[in-house]
Structure formats: structure tokens, C-alpha cells
Design a protein around this motif. Structure first.
Motif, PDB file in Angstrom:
ATOM      1  N   SER A  47      -1.311  15.996  -8.050  1.00 58.79           N
ATOM      2  CA  SER A  47      -1.643  17.627  -7.719  1.00 58.79           C
ATOM      3  C   SER A  47      -0.214  18.131  -6.901  1.00 58.79           C
ATOM      4  CB  SER A  47      -2.924  17.765  -6.826  1.00 58.79           C
ATOM      5  OG  SER A  47      -2.856  16.931  -5.672  1.00 58.79           O
ATOM      6  N   ARG A  48       0.395  17.264  -6.270  1.00 58.91           N
ATOM      7  CA  ARG A  48       1.680  17.659  -5.661  1.00 58.91           C
ATOM      8  C   ARG A  48       1.329  18.403  -4.531  1.00 58.91           C
ATOM      9  NH1 ARG A  48       6.410  15.200  -7.510  1.00 58.91           N
ATOM     10  NH2 ARG A  48       6.153  14.774  -9.969  1.00 58.91           N
ATOM     11  N   ASN A  49       0.202  18.041  -3.834  1.00 62.44           N
ATOM     12  CA  ASN A  49      -0.031  18.663  -2.538  1.00 62.44           C
ATOM     13  C   ASN A  49      -0.682  17.630  -1.692  1.00 62.44           C
ATOM     14  OD1 ASN A  49      -2.786  18.456  -3.410  1.00 62.44           O
ATOM     15  ND2 ASN A  49      -2.785  20.784  -4.077  1.00 62.44           N
ATOM     16  N   GLY A  50      -1.011  17.919  -0.564  1.00 62.95           N
ATOM     17  CA  GLY A  50      -2.044  17.120   0.580  1.00 62.95           C
ATOM     18  C   GLY A  50      -0.907  16.503   1.520  1.00 62.95           C
ATOM     19  N   GLY A 110       0.653  -1.190  -0.122  1.00 62.86           N
ATOM     20  CA  GLY A 110      -0.037   0.087  -0.040  1.00 62.86           C
ATOM     21  C   GLY A 110       1.103   1.429   0.097  1.00 62.86           C
ATOM     22  N   LEU A 111       2.118   1.023   0.110  1.00 63.91           N
ATOM     23  CA  LEU A 111       3.012   2.342   0.492  1.00 63.91           C
ATOM     24  C   LEU A 111       3.726   2.774  -1.031  1.00 63.91           C
ATOM     25  CD1 LEU A 111       5.096   1.530   3.653  1.00 63.91           C
ATOM     26  CD2 LEU A 111       3.029   3.267   3.421  1.00 63.91           C
ATOM     27  N   SER A 112       3.137   1.868  -2.043  1.00 61.98           N
ATOM     28  CA  SER A 112       3.630   2.159  -3.460  1.00 61.98           C
ATOM     29  C   SER A 112       2.891   2.014  -4.216  1.00 61.98           C
ATOM     30  CB  SER A 112       5.060   1.188  -3.628  1.00 61.98           C
ATOM     31  OG  SER A 112       4.449  -0.041  -3.555  1.00 61.98           O
ATOM     32  N   ILE A 113       2.842   2.618  -5.564  1.00 61.80           N
ATOM     33  CA  ILE A 113       1.651   2.567  -6.570  1.00 61.80           C
ATOM     34  C   ILE A 113       1.842   1.210  -7.235  1.00 61.80           C
ATOM     35  CG2 ILE A 113       1.130   3.561  -8.766  1.00 61.80           C
ATOM     36  CD1 ILE A 113       2.135   6.428  -7.860  1.00 61.80           C
ATOM     37  N   VAL A 114       2.936   0.754  -7.406  1.00 61.89           N
ATOM     38  CA  VAL A 114       3.026  -0.408  -8.178  1.00 61.89           C
ATOM     39  C   VAL A 114       2.523  -1.674  -7.304  1.00 61.89           C
ATOM     40  CG1 VAL A 114       5.315   0.394  -9.427  1.00 61.89           C
ATOM     41  CG2 VAL A 114       5.566  -0.590  -7.314  1.00 61.89           C
ATOM     42  N   MET A 143       0.480  14.070   4.073  1.00 63.01           N
ATOM     43  CA  MET A 143       0.683  12.509   4.065  1.00 63.01           C
ATOM     44  C   MET A 143       0.467  11.962   5.208  1.00 63.01           C
ATOM     45  SD  MET A 143       0.574  11.741   0.842  1.00 63.01           S
ATOM     46  CE  MET A 143       1.230  10.003   1.010  1.00 63.01           C
ATOM     47  N   TYR A 144       1.131  12.833   6.375  1.00 60.94           N
ATOM     48  CA  TYR A 144       1.316  12.215   7.559  1.00 60.94           C
ATOM     49  C   TYR A 144      -0.290  11.636   8.358  1.00 60.94           C
ATOM     50  CZ  TYR A 144       2.168  11.721  12.679  1.00 60.94           C
ATOM     51  OH  TYR A 144       2.144  11.574  14.143  1.00 60.94           O
ATOM     52  N   GLN A 145      -1.305  12.352   8.337  1.00 59.74           N
ATOM     53  CA  GLN A 145      -2.330  11.920   8.727  1.00 59.74           C
ATOM     54  C   GLN A 145      -3.092  10.612   8.184  1.00 59.74           C
ATOM     55  OE1 GLN A 145      -5.199  15.325   9.241  1.00 59.74           O
ATOM     56  NE2 GLN A 145      -4.179  16.078  11.103  1.00 59.74           N
ATOM     57  N   CYS A 156      -7.664  -4.350   5.642  1.00 65.85           N
ATOM     58  CA  CYS A 156      -6.383  -4.085   5.454  1.00 65.85           C
ATOM     59  C   CYS A 156      -5.982  -3.682   4.196  1.00 65.85           C
ATOM     60  CB  CYS A 156      -5.229  -5.167   5.745  1.00 65.85           C
ATOM     61  SG  CYS A 156      -5.239  -5.300   7.503  1.00 65.85           S
ATOM     62  N   SER A 157      -6.664  -4.572   3.215  1.00 64.92           N
ATOM     63  CA  SER A 157      -6.428  -4.250   1.700  1.00 64.92           C
ATOM     64  C   SER A 157      -7.222  -3.206   1.066  1.00 64.92           C
ATOM     65  CB  SER A 157      -7.117  -5.611   0.944  1.00 64.92           C
ATOM     66  OG  SER A 157      -6.542  -6.811   1.389  1.00 64.92           O
ATOM     67  N   VAL A 158      -8.508  -2.727   1.482  1.00 64.75           N
ATOM     68  CA  VAL A 158      -9.046  -1.587   1.463  1.00 64.75           C
ATOM     69  C   VAL A 158      -8.219  -0.365   1.759  1.00 64.75           C
ATOM     70  CG1 VAL A 158     -11.125  -0.227   1.873  1.00 64.75           C
ATOM     71  CG2 VAL A 158     -11.342  -2.604   1.349  1.00 64.75           C
ATOM     72  N   ALA A 159      -7.840  -0.451   3.267  1.00 65.00           N
ATOM     73  CA  ALA A 159      -7.036   0.493   3.637  1.00 65.00           C
ATOM     74  C   ALA A 159      -5.893   1.004   2.578  1.00 65.00           C
ATOM     75  CB  ALA A 159      -6.549   0.137   5.130  1.00 65.00           C
ATOM     76  N   ALA A 160      -5.149  -0.156   2.458  1.00 66.35           N
ATOM     77  CA  ALA A 160      -3.949  -0.077   1.342  1.00 66.35           C
ATOM     78  C   ALA A 160      -4.267   0.436   0.201  1.00 66.35           C
ATOM     79  CB  ALA A 160      -3.279  -1.322   1.341  1.00 66.35           C
ATOM     80  N   MET A 161      -5.264  -0.067  -0.510  1.00 65.41           N
ATOM     81  CA  MET A 161      -5.610   0.666  -1.768  1.00 65.41           C
ATOM     82  C   MET A 161      -5.989   2.087  -1.628  1.00 65.41           C
ATOM     83  SD  MET A 161      -7.945  -2.526  -3.087  1.00 65.41           S
ATOM     84  CE  MET A 161      -8.539  -2.068  -4.746  1.00 65.41           C
ATOM     85  N   ALA A 162      -6.884   2.391  -0.689  1.00 60.39           N
ATOM     86  CA  ALA A 162      -7.066   3.697  -0.321  1.00 60.39           C
ATOM     87  C   ALA A 162      -6.059   4.750  -0.155  1.00 60.39           C
ATOM     88  CB  ALA A 162      -8.105   3.743   0.783  1.00 60.39           C
ATOM     89  N   PHE A 163      -5.068   4.195   0.633  1.00 64.31           N
ATOM     90  CA  PHE A 163      -3.723   4.983   0.715  1.00 64.31           C
ATOM     91  C   PHE A 163      -2.940   5.461  -0.585  1.00 64.31           C
ATOM     92  CE2 PHE A 163       0.459   5.589   2.245  1.00 64.31           C
ATOM     93  CZ  PHE A 163       0.688   6.707   3.006  1.00 64.31           C
ATOM     94  N   SER A 164      -2.712   4.185  -1.319  1.00 61.68           N
ATOM     95  CA  SER A 164      -2.071   4.192  -2.308  1.00 61.68           C
ATOM     96  C   SER A 164      -2.880   5.131  -3.334  1.00 61.68           C
ATOM     97  CB  SER A 164      -2.030   2.850  -3.164  1.00 61.68           C
ATOM     98  OG  SER A 164      -1.295   2.864  -4.283  1.00 61.68           O
ATOM     99  N   ILE A 165      -4.217   5.156  -3.573  1.00 65.73           N
ATOM    100  CA  ILE A 165      -5.101   5.882  -4.541  1.00 65.73           C
ATOM    101  C   ILE A 165      -4.791   7.549  -4.025  1.00 65.73           C
ATOM    102  CG2 ILE A 165      -7.364   6.621  -5.201  1.00 65.73           C
ATOM    103  CD1 ILE A 165      -7.888   3.668  -5.300  1.00 65.73           C
ATOM    104  N   TYR A 166      -4.664   7.791  -2.621  1.00 61.33           N
ATOM    105  CA  TYR A 166      -4.406   8.935  -2.034  1.00 61.33           C
ATOM    106  C   TYR A 166      -3.299   9.575  -2.575  1.00 61.33           C
ATOM    107  CZ  TYR A 166      -3.960  12.808   1.378  1.00 61.33           C
ATOM    108  OH  TYR A 166      -3.743  13.789   2.003  1.00 61.33           O
ATOM    109  N   MET A 167      -2.097   8.633  -2.480  1.00 56.83           N
ATOM    110  CA  MET A 167      -0.892   9.171  -2.899  1.00 56.83           C
ATOM    111  C   MET A 167      -0.875   9.403  -4.167  1.00 56.83           C
ATOM    112  SD  MET A 167       2.235   6.763  -0.848  1.00 56.83           S
ATOM    113  CE  MET A 167       1.790   5.454  -1.893  1.00 56.83           C
ATOM    114  N   ILE A 168      -1.475   8.639  -5.095  1.00 60.04           N
ATOM    115  CA  ILE A 168      -1.613   9.109  -6.623  1.00 60.04           C
ATOM    116  C   ILE A 168      -2.015  10.501  -6.807  1.00 60.04           C
ATOM    117  CG2 ILE A 168      -2.470   8.394  -8.754  1.00 60.04           C
ATOM    118  CD1 ILE A 168      -2.241   5.386  -7.905  1.00 60.04           C
ATOM    119  N   LYS A 169      -3.412  10.531  -6.101  1.00 56.42           N
ATOM    120  CA  LYS A 169      -4.083  11.781  -6.425  1.00 56.42           C
ATOM    121  C   LYS A 169      -3.274  13.122  -5.798  1.00 56.42           C
ATOM    122  CE  LYS A 169      -8.727   9.834  -6.665  1.00 56.42           C
ATOM    123  NZ  LYS A 169     -10.070   9.779  -5.909  1.00 56.42           N
TER     124      LYS A 169
END
Length: 213
Positions: free
Chosen positions: A163-166, A88-92, A168-170, A145-158
């Protein structure tokens, strides 16, 4: 109360992901059950021999190390969600999470499918005491855990790459906290698997030994 509302909102926000991973897991279960029919006669005979030997050992009063069983079960569960957390910490890693969910379904489907296929309702009874109880905890925990990992990965992408903002800590802390919380549930599942399941298997094994002579 607020915590319950937060979890309810979290599930509502990620409902499409929950549905997606649940369907994928279910497909894996069906695929695993169908795989049983693909086994050769020699493979089935070999598995039946090992299973019969296991039943006889239990029926004859063989003692199993409950603590070791617990440690092995908990270690396996934690490795599984740790892999999901890392992916979940990486897009790949996003498609690899889906692969793990599918494989989990295949493993459970194959196990239950084999037991029922070989022993009919007695196999179903054995699956109900040896496979089902802990997986009523394990499966939802892994899906969460899978949903949380996918949601976090998608959040990182967006918010990080597009957008290069947002902040990440919370999101990261929320993601990690949810994973650790699921680890607590898996600890309980491993306790059941290590100590209670063995007692239940001893209870039903006398009905199964006769199937193997």
C-alpha cells in the motif's frame, strides 16, 4: 494494568503466528528425538564415551568456570534472537526465522532424546536438571521474538510494499523493545545455566556414574 492489557491484546492479535511457530518448534523437537535412532553404533559409542567422561569429571569434583559458562550461554542466546531480529527486518528473512525455530526444536529434541534413550529414567532426571529449567525461559523468549519478527515483516509487506503507506517507526520500536525485553529474560536463563545448573548436575551425577563404569 494497561501494559498487561496491551500484551494480552498483542498475543490475541498474533495468536495464529504463536500457534504456527509453536507447532513448528514441536515438530522440530519430535524430529530431533527421532534423529537419535538414525545414529550409527560408532556415533552412539563415541557420544557415550564423552558423556561418561563428563559425568566422571563432575563426580570427582572438577570445578567449572561458572562465569565463563554464563557468558557463553548468554552470548549464544543473544546471537540467536539477534539473528531472528535481523531476519525480521527483511521479507526474505521470514522463512529463515522458521528455520531457526525448527532447528531449536531439533537441538532440544535430540539432546533429551539421546539422554533418555541411553539412560532411561536417569537420563530424564539429568535432562530435567541440565536442560529443562533454562529452556522454560529460553523457548518462550525465542518464540516471542519469532512472532514479533514475523509480525513486523508481514507489517512491512502490507504497509510499505503493497500500500506504500503506514508509519514504520512505532512498529519498529515496539518490535525492538520486545526483542530487548526477551533479552532480559535470556539473561536470567543464562545466569541459571551458568551457576545453578552446575550445582544441580553435581547433585544427580553420582547416580549416573555407575552407568559408565
Amino acid at each position: 494494568m494497561n501494559r498487561n492489557l496491551t500484551m494480552k491484546q498483542y498475543m490475541k492479535d498474533n495468536l495464529p503466528l504463536f500457534i504456527f511457530v509453536s507447532v513448528l518448534f514441536t515438530i522440530g523437537v519430535v524430529f530431533g528425538a527421532v534423529m537419535v535412532n538414525a545414529l550409527s553404533l560408532e556415533q552412539k559409542q563415541e557420544m557415550t564415551r564423552h558423556l561418561g567422561s563428563f559425568f566422571h569429571e563432575i563426580n570427582e569434583g572438577a570445578e567449572f568456570d561458572s562465569r565463563q559458562s554464563f557468558v557463553q550461554a548468554f552470548g549464544m542466546h543473544m546471537k540467536w534472537i539477534l539473528l531472528i531480529w535481523l531476519f525480521g527486518l527483511s521479507i526474505v528473512g521470514l522463512p529463515l526465522i522458521l528455520v531457526l525455530d525448527f532447528l531449536k526444536g531439533v537441538l532440544i529434541g535430540f539432546t533429551v532424546g539421546y539422554l533418555v534413550g541411553q539412560m532411561s529414567w536417569k537420563g530424564m532426571l539429568f535432562a530435567l536438571v541440565s536442560v529443562a529449567p533454562q529452556n522454560l525461559i529460553v523457548i518462550p523468549a525465542i518464540l516471542f521474538c519469532s512472532v514479533a519478527a514475523m509480525a513486523f515483516s508481514i507489517y512491512m509487506i502490507k504497509n510499505r510494499f503493497m500500500s506504500r503507506n503506514g508509519n514504520m517507526y512505532q512498529p519498529f520500536m515496539r518490535y525492538t523493545t520486545l526483542t530487548l525485553l526477551m533479552g532480559v529474560f535470556l539473561f536470567g536463563a543464562a545466569l541459571w545455566e551458568g551457576y545453578i545448573s552446575q550445582l544441580m548436575m553435581k547433585w544427580v551425577t553420582p547416580m549416573l556414574v555407575g552407568l559408565y563404569g
